[in-house]
Design an enzyme around this catalytic site. Sequence first.
Site, PDB file in Angstrom:
ATOM      1  N   HIS A  99       0.812  -1.228   0.000  1.00  0.00           N
ATOM      2  CA  HIS A  99       0.000   0.000   0.000  1.00  0.00           C
ATOM      3  C   HIS A  99       0.842   1.274   0.000  1.00  0.00           C
ATOM      4  O   HIS A  99       0.354   2.320  -0.377  1.00  0.00           O
ATOM      5  CB  HIS A  99      -0.935   0.015   1.206  1.00  0.00           C
ATOM      6  CG  HIS A  99      -2.104  -0.905   1.055  1.00  0.00           C
ATOM      7  ND1 HIS A  99      -2.002  -2.249   1.260  1.00  0.00           N
ATOM      8  CD2 HIS A  99      -3.382  -0.660   0.720  1.00  0.00           C
ATOM      9  CE1 HIS A  99      -3.189  -2.811   1.053  1.00  0.00           C
ATOM     10  NE2 HIS A  99      -4.044  -1.860   0.721  1.00  0.00           N
ATOM     11  N   LYS A 101       3.513   2.207  -1.701  1.00  0.00           N
ATOM     12  CA  LYS A 101       4.438   2.477  -2.799  1.00  0.00           C
ATOM     13  C   LYS A 101       4.514   3.982  -3.050  1.00  0.00           C
ATOM     14  O   LYS A 101       3.586   4.723  -2.711  1.00  0.00           O
ATOM     15  CB  LYS A 101       4.056   1.687  -4.048  1.00  0.00           C
ATOM     16  CG  LYS A 101       2.712   1.990  -4.610  1.00  0.00           C
ATOM     17  CD  LYS A 101       2.459   1.181  -5.873  1.00  0.00           C
ATOM     18  CE  LYS A 101       2.133  -0.272  -5.649  1.00  0.00           C
ATOM     19  NZ  LYS A 101       0.859  -0.543  -4.992  1.00  0.00           N
ATOM     20  N   TYR A 164      -2.549   5.477  -0.050  1.00  0.00           N
ATOM     21  CA  TYR A 164      -2.869   5.896  -1.432  1.00  0.00           C
ATOM     22  C   TYR A 164      -2.420   7.332  -1.711  1.00  0.00           C
ATOM     23  O   TYR A 164      -3.146   8.137  -2.293  1.00  0.00           O
ATOM     24  CB  TYR A 164      -4.362   5.728  -1.720  1.00  0.00           C
ATOM     25  CG  TYR A 164      -4.852   4.315  -1.493  1.00  0.00           C
ATOM     26  CD1 TYR A 164      -4.198   3.235  -2.080  1.00  0.00           C
ATOM     27  CD2 TYR A 164      -5.949   4.048  -0.684  1.00  0.00           C
ATOM     28  CE1 TYR A 164      -4.635   1.934  -1.860  1.00  0.00           C
ATOM     29  CE2 TYR A 164      -6.389   2.742  -0.469  1.00  0.00           C
ATOM     30  CZ  TYR A 164      -5.729   1.700  -1.064  1.00  0.00           C
ATOM     31  OH  TYR A 164      -6.164   0.418  -0.850  1.00  0.00           O
ATOM     32  N   ARG A 180      -5.841   8.936   1.626  1.00  0.00           N
ATOM     33  CA  ARG A 180      -6.862   8.550   2.602  1.00  0.00           C
ATOM     34  C   ARG A 180      -6.210   8.604   3.973  1.00  0.00           C
ATOM     35  O   ARG A 180      -5.153   8.011   4.182  1.00  0.00           O
ATOM     36  CB  ARG A 180      -7.377   7.133   2.303  1.00  0.00           C
ATOM     37  CG  ARG A 180      -8.628   6.789   3.110  1.00  0.00           C
ATOM     38  CD  ARG A 180      -9.105   5.376   2.792  1.00  0.00           C
ATOM     39  NE  ARG A 180      -8.130   4.397   3.236  1.00  0.00           N
ATOM     40  CZ  ARG A 180      -8.104   3.127   2.829  1.00  0.00           C
ATOM     41  NH1 ARG A 180      -8.974   2.677   1.962  1.00  0.00           N
ATOM     42  NH2 ARG A 180      -7.181   2.299   3.284  1.00  0.00           N
ATOM     43  N   TYR A 226     -12.667   5.407  -2.442  1.00  0.00           N
ATOM     44  CA  TYR A 226     -11.380   5.332  -3.151  1.00  0.00           C
ATOM     45  C   TYR A 226     -11.373   6.478  -4.163  1.00  0.00           C
ATOM     46  O   TYR A 226     -12.350   6.640  -4.906  1.00  0.00           O
ATOM     47  CB  TYR A 226     -11.209   4.004  -3.883  1.00  0.00           C
ATOM     48  CG  TYR A 226     -10.993   2.856  -2.931  1.00  0.00           C
ATOM     49  CD1 TYR A 226      -9.709   2.467  -2.567  1.00  0.00           C
ATOM     50  CD2 TYR A 226     -12.080   2.186  -2.370  1.00  0.00           C
ATOM     51  CE1 TYR A 226      -9.497   1.426  -1.674  1.00  0.00           C
ATOM     52  CE2 TYR A 226     -11.876   1.146  -1.477  1.00  0.00           C
ATOM     53  CZ  TYR A 226     -10.592   0.769  -1.127  1.00  0.00           C
ATOM     54  OH  TYR A 226     -10.393  -0.244  -0.246  1.00  0.00           O
ATOM     55  N   HIS A 244     -17.032   2.563  -1.259  1.00  0.00           N
ATOM     56  CA  HIS A 244     -16.794   1.250  -0.651  1.00  0.00           C
ATOM     57  C   HIS A 244     -17.757   1.049   0.514  1.00  0.00           C
ATOM     58  O   HIS A 244     -17.812   1.868   1.424  1.00  0.00           O
ATOM     59  CB  HIS A 244     -15.338   1.169  -0.184  1.00  0.00           C
ATOM     60  CG  HIS A 244     -15.029   0.017   0.714  1.00  0.00           C
ATOM     61  ND1 HIS A 244     -15.486  -1.267   0.462  1.00  0.00           N
ATOM     62  CD2 HIS A 244     -14.322  -0.055   1.856  1.00  0.00           C
ATOM     63  CE1 HIS A 244     -15.068  -2.076   1.423  1.00  0.00           C
ATOM     64  NE2 HIS A 244     -14.367  -1.365   2.285  1.00  0.00           N
ATOM     65  N   CYS A 246     -18.165  -0.437   3.565  1.00  0.00           N
ATOM     66  CA  CYS A 246     -17.252  -1.060   4.528  1.00  0.00           C
ATOM     67  C   CYS A 246     -18.066  -1.697   5.650  1.00  0.00           C
ATOM     68  O   CYS A 246     -18.560  -1.015   6.536  1.00  0.00           O
ATOM     69  CB  CYS A 246     -16.292  -0.013   5.078  1.00  0.00           C
ATOM     70  SG  CYS A 246     -14.910  -0.747   5.956  1.00  0.00           S
ATOM     71  N   HIS A 251     -16.336  -8.627   6.289  1.00  0.00           N
ATOM     72  CA  HIS A 251     -15.862  -7.544   5.427  1.00  0.00           C
ATOM     73  C   HIS A 251     -15.419  -8.091   4.069  1.00  0.00           C
ATOM     74  O   HIS A 251     -14.813  -9.139   3.993  1.00  0.00           O
ATOM     75  CB  HIS A 251     -14.679  -6.851   6.104  1.00  0.00           C
ATOM     76  CG  HIS A 251     -14.141  -5.707   5.317  1.00  0.00           C
ATOM     77  ND1 HIS A 251     -13.142  -5.844   4.377  1.00  0.00           N
ATOM     78  CD2 HIS A 251     -14.474  -4.398   5.319  1.00  0.00           C
ATOM     79  CE1 HIS A 251     -12.888  -4.670   3.850  1.00  0.00           C
ATOM     80  NE2 HIS A 251     -13.673  -3.783   4.397  1.00  0.00           N
TER      81      HIS A 251
HETATM   82 ZN    ZN Z   1     -13.683  -1.690   4.269  1.00  0.00          ZN
END
Ligand code: ZN
Length: 456
Positions: A99, A101, A164, A180, A226, A244, A246, A251
């Site tokens: 995650h 990068k 992200y 995020r 996202y 999303h 959630c 999940h």
């Molecule tokens: Zn979630």
Amino acid sequence: MKTIFIVQILFLALFVNGQSTQKSEMVDYFTNNGLSSSVKTMQHPAGEYYKGVTYVAYQGPTVDPYVASYNHETDKWAGPFKAGESILTGRDPGMIDSHGKPAIIIDDKGYIHLVFGGHGGSPEFGTNTLGSSLRGKMKHVVTKKPLDITEWEELDNISPFGTYNQFVKMDNGDIYLFYRHGAHRSNWVYQLSTDNGRSFDEPVSILKTKKTEGTMEQPDIHDTWYAWFENGQGNDIIVTYNYHVCKEPNHDGERHNCYYMVLDTDKNEWRNVEGEKLIAPLTKELADEKTLVVNTDTLWTVRGAVRLDKKAYPHIIFYQGEHLGLIHGGSKQVIYYRWTGKKWMTAESTDLPVATGDIMVSSPDKASLLLAGKINGNAELAWWNTKDGGQSFKKGEVLYKGKKSGITTSAIIRNAHPNARVIISGNHKGDYKKMYLVGDNGSVKRLKVEADQLEE
Ligand code: ZN
């Protein structure tokens, strides 16, 4: 006797020749030490073209960020150099958390910045007031000298609770860092720097996470998001995002819809595609009412990319499919939408492949998608062009073709030189990837002895 002698001579000649070939042997990758999901479209830019040189960033060994550069005039490569230390390294044996990068940006003084290493941020860094924490630490490093990728230093001036990471730089030099602010149940935010990344303002929320109505089976549901940000017209920033669901327990990656809106950075105001002012952070209700491109109902989506045409109308790609397969490597149909000035239109063209990538737009009718995927059994990076506003697409130039699957692409490099449009990764050994810088002439070649970075 004579025959043996000749054979010996021949063997010697072959050997010498073989060695010299080896030394000058060129390969189509620039390094083989990319690790796992080493580039993706989300963390972007992954590269920037600046004053004759393309700088690229990717996730390398122990999920640390690496940077290499290619000089288009001298045809010389430099690096890759390790630019920082991720604390996502080796948290569980055998598990690679990609995650964090890196995203890269070059400031107006020529210093190169990376942000990397976050997957929500570990609770050890305190309370995340804008969401939930998880692991890692979002970090910011900068080169010690302008345009010199050999030495880096860490600046402690951004939130540790990031995932992200994305940079958008404005014409006046302002740098927006979008991300995020934590794990799934966190607001999307930006931090603004007006001093070439030396300091950043406090995070400003864009999209709101909140508890929403649950069900008997899943009483605990939160609205989450996202998002993908890019320069718009003038001092605007544009964003495309999806929703999303959630939910706990059980999940999963359920995501739907596609949304679009614009940040006017002069007025510091959000607006929708029709110019209507929006109050941020947006709730799910407001997003649905004012910013929806398409409601995909039961179909799942993965967010894609957005670019403007010369009328400043957005063109968006995202990915659509059924359920979990979509998130975990299943069938991802590319979907294209554009704003006509009055409405969102799509042809949901079946011409497009199962792939991911980015988009370039010239006029309202002409868009080119640069997509990486497995096409007719080959790993391919190719242009897919429409000349009729998305009603039909035709495959254009293939920029890279490989026999092995597992190709992934970055977003289009910032200010990209035509010969270096994206960074792609392809399978190498185990979790390691060969990394390619690819443009209109195919991959930018490099000496094999330089490109083979991975220790045998
Ligand atoms: Zn979630």
